[in-house]
Scaffold this motif. Structure first.
Motif, PDB file in Angstrom:
ATOM      1  N   ARG A 130       0.939  -1.140  -0.359  1.00  0.00           N
ATOM      2  CA  ARG A 130      -0.078   0.332  -0.407  1.00  0.00           C
ATOM      3  C   ARG A 130       1.225   1.193   0.044  1.00  0.00           C
ATOM      4  O   ARG A 130       0.973   2.180  -0.196  1.00  0.00           O
ATOM      5  CB  ARG A 130      -0.948  -0.141   1.263  1.00  0.00           C
ATOM      6  CG  ARG A 130      -2.406   1.114   1.383  1.00  0.00           C
ATOM      7  CD  ARG A 130      -2.919   0.841   2.322  1.00  0.00           C
ATOM      8  NE  ARG A 130      -2.973   0.797   3.291  1.00  0.00           N
ATOM      9  CZ  ARG A 130      -2.647   1.469   4.237  1.00  0.00           C
ATOM     10  NH1 ARG A 130      -3.072   3.386   4.242  1.00  0.00           N
ATOM     11  NH2 ARG A 130      -1.827   1.369   5.669  1.00  0.00           N
ATOM     12  N   LYS A 165      -7.583  -2.077   3.691  1.00  0.00           N
ATOM     13  CA  LYS A 165      -6.792  -0.704   3.171  1.00  0.00           C
ATOM     14  C   LYS A 165      -5.828  -0.457   1.683  1.00  0.00           C
ATOM     15  O   LYS A 165      -6.423  -0.284   0.669  1.00  0.00           O
ATOM     16  CB  LYS A 165      -5.770  -0.179   4.129  1.00  0.00           C
ATOM     17  CG  LYS A 165      -6.819  -0.309   5.208  1.00  0.00           C
ATOM     18  CD  LYS A 165      -5.119   0.547   6.282  1.00  0.00           C
ATOM     19  CE  LYS A 165      -5.904   0.990   8.086  1.00  0.00           C
ATOM     20  NZ  LYS A 165      -4.554   1.643   8.439  1.00  0.00           N
ATOM     21  N   LEU A 166      -5.394  -1.634   1.579  1.00  0.00           N
ATOM     22  CA  LEU A 166      -4.875  -2.061   0.145  1.00  0.00           C
ATOM     23  C   LEU A 166      -6.521  -2.086  -0.427  1.00  0.00           C
ATOM     24  O   LEU A 166      -6.014  -1.279  -2.003  1.00  0.00           O
ATOM     25  CB  LEU A 166      -4.187  -3.219   0.556  1.00  0.00           C
ATOM     26  CG  LEU A 166      -3.322  -3.582  -1.456  1.00  0.00           C
ATOM     27  CD1 LEU A 166      -2.736  -1.941  -1.498  1.00  0.00           C
ATOM     28  CD2 LEU A 166      -2.536  -5.063  -1.633  1.00  0.00           C
ATOM     29  N   ARG A 169      -8.000   1.309  -1.260  1.00  0.00           N
ATOM     30  CA  ARG A 169      -6.535   2.424  -2.478  1.00  0.00           C
ATOM     31  C   ARG A 169      -6.563   1.814  -3.547  1.00  0.00           C
ATOM     32  O   ARG A 169      -7.012   2.651  -4.879  1.00  0.00           O
ATOM     33  CB  ARG A 169      -5.469   2.351  -1.397  1.00  0.00           C
ATOM     34  CG  ARG A 169      -4.711   3.321  -2.520  1.00  0.00           C
ATOM     35  CD  ARG A 169      -5.051   4.466  -2.315  1.00  0.00           C
ATOM     36  NE  ARG A 169      -5.046   5.680  -2.734  1.00  0.00           N
ATOM     37  CZ  ARG A 169      -5.564   6.963  -2.792  1.00  0.00           C
ATOM     38  NH1 ARG A 169      -6.721   7.319  -1.864  1.00  0.00           N
ATOM     39  NH2 ARG A 169      -5.884   7.658  -3.928  1.00  0.00           N
TER      40      ARG A 169
END
Length: 178
Positions: A130, A165-166, A169
């Protein structure tokens, strides 16, 4: 039909998570040289590793991104046993970043100011994908980013959170590209 579709999506998610958790990015080969090093503050070992790379002469400059505003250069030097000559010439403490996104913005500004064309990114193995995605979005296209993951032992919960989260995103990047 709908059940099969949902099952397919769940399988893709599961295999993606397994890959993410098992194939964590590792350290960069010791002989790789770059114009600069950027280390993101956070888990133990990141800053120490970046300083070793700097001291070994694998890059002439180091940005420590995400330093707490209360930390003074002298305190940093004492805590990490950085010689004064190295602090003066080669170490920049970045105080503007507070998360991975702002790390990327701070790093890109610093790279532009220093004219670096190759950068060694140092962060924890679980955070590397990330962080590299965020930084890659901000860097000019002609800057080569070398990933130097610091081995760690993240919990399942930390991996689970970072994986999502990755995904978020990456989805946002895709949305913005459309």
């Amino acid at each position: 039909m709908f059940r099969r579709f949902v099952a397919f999506i769940v399988l893709i998610w599961l295999f993606g998570f397994l890959w993410f958790a098992i194939a964590l990015p590792g350290p960069l080969a010791a002989d790789v040289r770059t114009d600069a090093i950027i280390v993101l503050t956070g888990s133990q070992g990141r800053i120490e590793h970046a300083l070793k790379v700097l001291e070994a002469g694998k890059a002439p400059d180091l940005l420590v991104s995400g330093v707490d505003r209360e930390v003074r250069p002298r305190e940093f030097a004492v805590q990490f046993r950085v010689p004064q000559r190295l602090m003066k010439c080669c170490v920049t403490l970045g105080y503007r970043a507070y998360d991975t996104r702002s790390n990327a913005i701070e790093a890109a500004q610093w790279v532009n100011e220093h004219g670096a064309k190759s950068v060694r990114l140092v962060t924890a193995d679980w955070h590397m994908r990330r962080a590299a995605l965020e930084i890659g979005r901000e860097f000019p296209n002609d800057v080569r980013l070398e990933r130097d993951g610091v081995p760690s032992h993240p919990s399942l919960g930390a991996l689970f959170l970072e994986y999502h989260k990755l995904l978020a995103r990456a989805a946002l990047n895709l949305w913005e590209a459309l």
